[in-house]
Scaffold this active site. Sequence first.
Site, PDB file in Angstrom:
ATOM      1  N   ARG A  69      61.450 -15.886 -10.381  1.00  0.00           N
ATOM      2  CA  ARG A  69      61.110 -15.068 -10.528  1.00  0.00           C
ATOM      3  C   ARG A  69      62.715 -15.215 -12.157  1.00  0.00           C
ATOM      4  O   ARG A  69      62.644 -14.844 -12.956  1.00  0.00           O
ATOM      5  CB  ARG A  69      60.746 -13.947 -10.553  1.00  0.00           C
ATOM      6  CG  ARG A  69      58.981 -14.177 -10.620  1.00  0.00           C
ATOM      7  CD  ARG A  69      58.964 -12.487  -9.237  1.00  0.00           C
ATOM      8  NE  ARG A  69      57.078 -12.272  -9.512  1.00  0.00           N
ATOM      9  CZ  ARG A  69      56.326 -11.786  -8.058  1.00  0.00           C
ATOM     10  NH1 ARG A  69      57.382 -10.714  -7.743  1.00  0.00           N
ATOM     11  NH2 ARG A  69      55.005 -11.631  -8.884  1.00  0.00           N
TER      12      ARG A  69
ATOM     13  N   GLN B  52      43.810 -14.555  -1.222  1.00  0.00           N
ATOM     14  CA  GLN B  52      44.458 -14.811  -1.903  1.00  0.00           C
ATOM     15  C   GLN B  52      44.975 -15.978  -2.651  1.00  0.00           C
ATOM     16  O   GLN B  52      45.374 -17.440  -2.470  1.00  0.00           O
ATOM     17  CB  GLN B  52      44.147 -14.049  -3.200  1.00  0.00           C
ATOM     18  CG  GLN B  52      42.980 -13.794  -3.994  1.00  0.00           C
ATOM     19  CD  GLN B  52      41.086 -15.459  -4.192  1.00  0.00           C
ATOM     20  OE1 GLN B  52      42.198 -15.222  -4.859  1.00  0.00           O
ATOM     21  NE2 GLN B  52      39.979 -14.888  -3.670  1.00  0.00           N
TER      22      GLN B  52
ATOM     23  N   HIS C  61      62.166  -6.711  -0.335  1.00  0.00           N
ATOM     24  CA  HIS C  61      61.471  -6.706  -1.675  1.00  0.00           C
ATOM     25  C   HIS C  61      59.952  -5.827  -1.894  1.00  0.00           C
ATOM     26  O   HIS C  61      59.199  -5.589  -1.544  1.00  0.00           O
ATOM     27  CB  HIS C  61      60.054  -8.172  -0.563  1.00  0.00           C
ATOM     28  CG  HIS C  61      58.948  -8.646  -1.875  1.00  0.00           C
ATOM     29  ND1 HIS C  61      59.233  -9.252  -2.705  1.00  0.00           N
ATOM     30  CD2 HIS C  61      57.797  -8.520  -1.774  1.00  0.00           C
ATOM     31  CE1 HIS C  61      58.231  -9.539  -3.425  1.00  0.00           C
ATOM     32  NE2 HIS C  61      57.416  -8.790  -2.450  1.00  0.00           N
TER      33      HIS C  61
ATOM     34  N   GLN D  36      51.029  -9.766  16.473  1.00  0.00           N
ATOM     35  CA  GLN D  36      51.671 -10.973  15.588  1.00  0.00           C
ATOM     36  C   GLN D  36      52.889 -11.323  16.588  1.00  0.00           C
ATOM     37  O   GLN D  36      53.345 -13.061  17.114  1.00  0.00           O
ATOM     38  CB  GLN D  36      51.734 -11.349  14.573  1.00  0.00           C
ATOM     39  CG  GLN D  36      50.530 -10.981  13.976  1.00  0.00           C
ATOM     40  CD  GLN D  36      49.976 -11.269  12.298  1.00  0.00           C
ATOM     41  OE1 GLN D  36      50.895 -11.683  11.770  1.00  0.00           O
ATOM     42  NE2 GLN D  36      48.176 -11.902  11.955  1.00  0.00           N
TER      43      GLN D  36
END
Length: 327
Positions: free
Chosen positions: A160, A15, A185, A112
Amino acid sequence: MADPIRVAVTGAAGQIAYSLLVRLASGQLFGKDRKVELKLLEIPQAMGPLEGVMMELQDCAFPTLAKVEAFDNPEQAFDGINWCLMVGSRPRGPGMERSDLIKINGPIFVNQGKALNRAAQDVRAVVVGNPCNTNCMIAAHNSDVPHERFSAMMRLDQNRAKYLLASKAGAQVIDVTNVVIWGNHSNNQVPDFEFAKIGGKPVPEVIADAAWLENAFMPTVQNRGAAVIKARGASSAASAANAALDHVRSLITPTPAGDTFCAAVMANGAYGVDAGLIAGMPLTSTGHGDWSIVEGVPMSPFIKGKFDAVLDELRREREMVKDLLPG
């Protein structure tokens, strides 16, 4: 025209990527005069949906999109890239603790990180997939790419915080500067209203309401992600994609004089952060993909206590994945 910028995006059928890719392909990040080549990475079972995403990108007929390719192998996806937006990670399922999520995602970022060795010499890696600080640390420690080329996204938290401060003060978001989100985070992050400014004035002078700043502003920023999930039944996607673009834009645009931006980077001793930890810091950039930590930001005992607590959280996360950190 300059050579195309090669950008890999992981979790490309998800998404966040769905909101990110159209804006990336249309020239909103690197400009209308710079072509991009997109190298999209997904797990094998998501290659079908990714094919649909590719079709949509092709059907937009963006003049700035030079090429789009799909991969299920990170070494192939990262070959020759200039930017790697590491959006993909395993989401937290029902009953899962944060520690479970860290352990599940760790091996993904080991692989990765190693695959980034195939990237171009100037590659920059931005980790968005959560838990992004620790995922970024794992990738950096498993790659030959210099650690200063890695950063993790704190920009959604910064954005935010900027909105909430502007709204409370009756100001414009553009008037809010020097917003720092210290640490991780997570819901233990430290949105620093003391260093932030509105119209060039310290926030506590403009918003003379310590109770609101400490007991409403900070918890709202810390828990905004959960509030979005509760309201829409899904996690932040459009705002996260926007923040990822803002994050990169801050690295490729000189920081305005007197301002800072926030990202999680390998601090190596700054503000007492352990070497090797990835923590949210105040930064500036010359606009060449680089960053420098802004030293000397004062912390009150209130902010310092919360910062120390979130550093302990980062240390606990490091301990959970210590077997994935070479050396």
